[in-house]
Design an enzyme around this catalytic site. Sequence first.
Site, PDB file in Angstrom:
ATOM      1  CG  HIS A 135       0.278  17.557 -16.735  1.00  0.00           C
ATOM      2  ND1 HIS A 135       0.766  17.044 -18.057  1.00  0.00           N
ATOM      3  CD2 HIS A 135       1.228  18.431 -16.453  1.00  0.00           C
ATOM      4  CE1 HIS A 135       2.035  17.635 -18.403  1.00  0.00           C
ATOM      5  NE2 HIS A 135       2.229  18.566 -17.369  1.00  0.00           N
ATOM      6  CG  ASP A 136      -1.712  14.356 -19.607  1.00  0.00           C
ATOM      7  OD1 ASP A 136      -2.830  14.236 -20.005  1.00  0.00           O
ATOM      8  OD2 ASP A 136      -1.219  15.497 -19.567  1.00  0.00           O
ATOM      9  N   GLY A 167       4.854  15.018 -14.741  1.00  0.00           N
ATOM     10  CA  GLY A 167       3.703  14.517 -15.919  1.00  0.00           C
ATOM     11  C   GLY A 167       3.832  13.496 -16.810  1.00  0.00           C
TER      12      GLY A 167
END
Length: 264
Positions: free
Chosen positions: A121-122, A139
């Site tokens: 994520h991100d 992440g």
Amino acid sequence: MANIHPTAVVDPAAELDASVSIGPYTVIGPHVKVGAGTTIGAHCVIEGHTTIGRDNRIFQFNSLGAIPQDKKYAGEPCELIIGDRNTIREFCTFNIGSPGDLGKTVVGDDNWIMAYVHLAHDCVVGNKTIFANNSQLAGHVQVGDWVILGGFTVVHQFVRIGDHAMTAMCSLLFADLPPFVMCQGQPAQARSMNFEGLRRRGFSAERIAVVKRMHKALYRDDLTLDLARQRIGGLAAEVPEAQQDVDLMSGFLDQVNPQRGIVR
């Protein structure tokens, strides 16, 4: 109409260009958007708020847009955004973002992503990168343009990788990797600069000479990071042609987290 295999399961709310091709047994969720010319192979699952651009080639057995592997995630409508002309080989997993950061995971244009790559994520990936098989990004990782990750490279969360950098096979990155730097090891250590890659991208001999001087300041002259930054900042006055390269390195070093530092 899009070329959709009869065994594929496509939610009626998904937005697919008429030229999109979808292979057997692939599942497309309701919040997915796919641009013109993109092909999606068999047995893929594309879900979440996922937007895919034009002329991408997505091979079989990929999972794109699943929720982040983050125990804090509570169903927020975060995103995965994939640009144009990317090649995504088999068994890749790209997660959507998380509400604690950007709220989106982003992949740029013209990237060559091999099998079993994970983007948590991100993560933000630039343009014209190459990720060899089994490259794994935790992440919040940021990857610049023209980066090459060797097979089985593992990148710690919140690490940044600068433009034109390169890792050897099985590298383990716990710190930021500055632009142009080639690294290897567990943990990774700087070995040289990506001179051959720069030549292939049309860098002049003068610009490459400045990159060599930046390498010397960072890694050869036993300077602190602050002193190396000062020396690098003055190189553009001597070689104006290399202004963009000096700015690239200086800008990257200005944002280094002192607790994490750079690969040395």
